[in-house]
Write a protein that holds these residues in place. Sequence first.
Motif, short mmCIF file in Angstrom:
data_model
loop_
_atom_site.label_atom_id
_atom_site.label_comp_id
_atom_site.label_asym_id
_atom_site.label_seq_id
_atom_site.Cartn_x
_atom_site.Cartn_y
_atom_site.Cartn_z
N ALA A 18 1.01 -1.25 -0.13
CA ALA A 18 0.01 -0.14 -0.12
C ALA A 18 0.84 1.12 0.01
CB ALA A 18 -0.89 0.10 1.16
N VAL A 19 0.61 2.11 -0.99
CA VAL A 19 1.46 3.08 -1.00
C VAL A 19 0.68 4.66 -1.43
CG1 VAL A 19 1.68 2.98 -3.65
CG2 VAL A 19 3.74 4.13 -2.22
N GLU A 20 1.21 5.74 -0.95
CA GLU A 20 0.64 6.86 -1.41
C GLU A 20 0.83 7.21 -2.84
OE1 GLU A 20 3.22 6.79 0.88
OE2 GLU A 20 2.06 7.15 3.02
N PRO A 21 -0.11 7.63 -3.62
CA PRO A 21 0.08 7.74 -4.97
C PRO A 21 1.20 8.51 -5.34
CG PRO A 21 -2.13 8.30 -4.47
CD PRO A 21 -1.49 7.98 -3.33
N GLU A 22 1.72 9.48 -4.47
CA GLU A 22 2.81 10.50 -5.01
C GLU A 22 4.49 9.51 -5.00
OE1 GLU A 22 1.47 11.67 -0.75
OE2 GLU A 22 0.61 11.21 -2.58
N ARG A 23 4.30 8.72 -4.18
CA ARG A 23 5.43 7.71 -3.89
C ARG A 23 5.47 6.42 -4.52
NH1 ARG A 23 7.47 6.84 2.07
NH2 ARG A 23 9.64 6.92 0.91
N GLN A 24 4.30 6.23 -5.41
CA GLN A 24 4.33 4.74 -6.17
C GLN A 24 5.36 4.56 -7.28
OE1 GLN A 24 1.31 4.32 -9.34
NE2 GLN A 24 0.63 2.34 -8.22
N HIS A 25 5.67 5.68 -7.92
CA HIS A 25 6.98 5.51 -8.89
C HIS A 25 8.19 5.06 -7.97
CE1 HIS A 25 9.33 5.96 -12.59
NE2 HIS A 25 10.17 6.86 -11.82
N GLU A 26 8.39 5.92 -6.73
CA GLU A 26 9.49 5.79 -6.03
C GLU A 26 9.56 4.37 -5.39
OE1 GLU A 26 11.37 6.93 -1.44
OE2 GLU A 26 9.45 7.99 -2.32
N LEU A 27 8.42 3.78 -5.31
CA LEU A 27 8.51 2.40 -4.67
C LEU A 27 9.00 1.40 -5.82
CD1 LEU A 27 7.98 0.09 -2.52
CD2 LEU A 27 5.52 0.30 -2.95
N VAL A 28 8.27 1.60 -6.96
CA VAL A 28 8.54 0.67 -8.25
C VAL A 28 10.08 0.81 -8.32
CG1 VAL A 28 8.60 0.46 -10.63
CG2 VAL A 28 6.50 0.83 -9.01
N ASP A 29 10.89 1.94 -8.42
CA ASP A 29 12.30 1.92 -8.63
C ASP A 29 13.05 1.41 -7.40
OD1 ASP A 29 12.01 3.41 -10.88
OD2 ASP A 29 12.24 5.39 -9.63
N THR A 30 12.52 1.42 -6.25
CA THR A 30 13.25 0.81 -4.93
C THR A 30 13.14 -0.71 -5.18
OG1 THR A 30 12.67 2.66 -3.78
CG2 THR A 30 13.32 0.61 -2.71
N ILE A 31 11.91 -1.25 -5.60
CA ILE A 31 12.06 -2.68 -5.86
C ILE A 31 12.71 -3.29 -6.89
CG2 ILE A 31 10.40 -4.67 -6.15
CD1 ILE A 31 8.05 -3.20 -4.84
N VAL A 32 12.70 -2.52 -7.79
CA VAL A 32 13.57 -3.05 -9.21
C VAL A 32 15.24 -3.04 -8.71
CG1 VAL A 32 14.36 -2.30 -11.54
CG2 VAL A 32 11.97 -2.26 -10.92
N GLU A 33 15.57 -1.98 -7.91
CA GLU A 33 16.82 -1.96 -7.64
C GLU A 33 17.25 -3.02 -6.67
OE1 GLU A 33 20.11 1.00 -5.12
OE2 GLU A 33 17.70 1.48 -5.13
N PHE A 34 16.43 -3.57 -5.68
CA PHE A 34 16.59 -4.53 -4.89
C PHE A 34 16.85 -5.67 -5.66
CE2 PHE A 34 14.35 -7.46 -1.54
CZ PHE A 34 15.70 -7.92 -1.06
N LEU A 35 15.83 -6.05 -6.75
CA LEU A 35 15.84 -7.17 -7.49
C LEU A 35 17.15 -7.19 -8.20
CD1 LEU A 35 12.31 -7.11 -9.15
CD2 LEU A 35 13.09 -8.82 -7.74
N GLU A 36 17.83 -6.15 -8.82
CA GLU A 36 19.08 -6.27 -9.50
C GLU A 36 19.95 -6.43 -8.58
OE1 GLU A 36 19.12 -5.97 -12.81
OE2 GLU A 36 17.08 -6.09 -12.85
N THR A 37 20.09 -5.98 -7.42
CA THR A 37 21.26 -6.17 -6.38
C THR A 37 21.34 -7.25 -5.65
OG1 THR A 37 20.41 -4.86 -4.84
CG2 THR A 37 21.69 -3.60 -6.83
N GLY A 38 19.98 -7.56 -5.21
CA GLY A 38 20.01 -8.48 -4.06
C GLY A 38 19.32 -9.96 -4.20
N VAL A 39 18.43 -10.01 -5.42
CA VAL A 39 17.37 -11.02 -5.59
C VAL A 39 17.82 -11.89 -7.01
CG1 VAL A 39 14.91 -11.66 -5.61
CG2 VAL A 39 15.55 -9.44 -4.55
N LYS A 40 18.00 -11.43 -7.82
CA LYS A 40 17.95 -12.08 -9.26
C LYS A 40 19.04 -13.06 -9.32
CE LYS A 40 20.53 -9.11 -12.33
NZ LYS A 40 20.35 -8.27 -13.65
N HIS A 41 19.98 -13.10 -8.35
CA HIS A 41 21.10 -14.10 -8.41
C HIS A 41 21.10 -15.19 -7.27
CE1 HIS A 41 22.91 -11.85 -11.60
NE2 HIS A 41 23.24 -10.87 -10.93
N GLN A 42 19.92 -14.93 -6.34
CA GLN A 42 19.65 -15.91 -5.65
C GLN A 42 19.34 -17.46 -6.11
OE1 GLN A 42 20.21 -15.13 -1.95
NE2 GLN A 42 21.10 -13.43 -2.97
N ALA A 43 19.79 -18.38 -5.33
CA ALA A 43 19.62 -19.89 -5.61
C ALA A 43 18.14 -19.86 -5.61
CB ALA A 43 20.31 -20.62 -4.94
N GLY A 44 17.41 -20.58 -6.78
CA GLY A 44 16.22 -20.86 -6.97
C GLY A 44 15.05 -19.73 -7.35
#
Length: 212
Positions: A18-44
């Motif tokens: 759940a997010v305030e509309p003015e922060r939705q884009h920020e949240l999307v970017d934050t999740i994408v950054e986490f995927l690229e740095t901390g998730v996509k190379h995880q086993a499984g």
Amino acid sequence: MPTIAKNNDVITVIIIFAVEPERQHELVDTIVEFLETGVKHQAGFVSSSIHKSIDGVRVMNYAQWKTLEDYQAFVNNSETQKLGAKVFQFQIHESHIYEVVVSLPDDATLKITKGDKIHLAEFRVKPENQQRLVELEREYLPVGLQNPGLLSGNFHRSLDGVHNVNYGQWRSFADFEKLLKDPKYASLGEYWQGLAENEFHLYEVVFTEPAD
């Protein structure tokens, strides 16, 4: 690209923020950054698809992992979770692990691609009512598929017994609005009565890993 696995060869983790509309884009970017740095190379790790709601108040991550053990190892990895600290400063509305239990039509293309139009219906249910809800979902989904704008309906059952979701892929949001207004689809707004609480949002897929 991500594929909805109706034969359950993966587990699905759906996290809705759940997010305030003015922060939705920020949240999307934050999740994408986490995927690229901390998730996509995880086993499984198999895939992740980020969705933003059209009304601006939700962001959803539809993720897939090879096994439940792989996902739990990721969650319990303290170093990886530190990389995701910025993500979890945002409010989580719902987070569950699912299996796909109904997916129609049989010949549907179940790829998730950037730009897809998605209707996500959430059903909060008591564990003793979950299986009955699945049976009704299987019964009523063909009614919805009479609308040519509904490309596929994919019902997911949470493993904890308290949540079901329908991930509906649409040709356009205008087609979805027609379904809401057409009397012949009235039963679709009633079948869960007495079994579950329901809410829905419309989403657009804005990012996938692996990419389209």
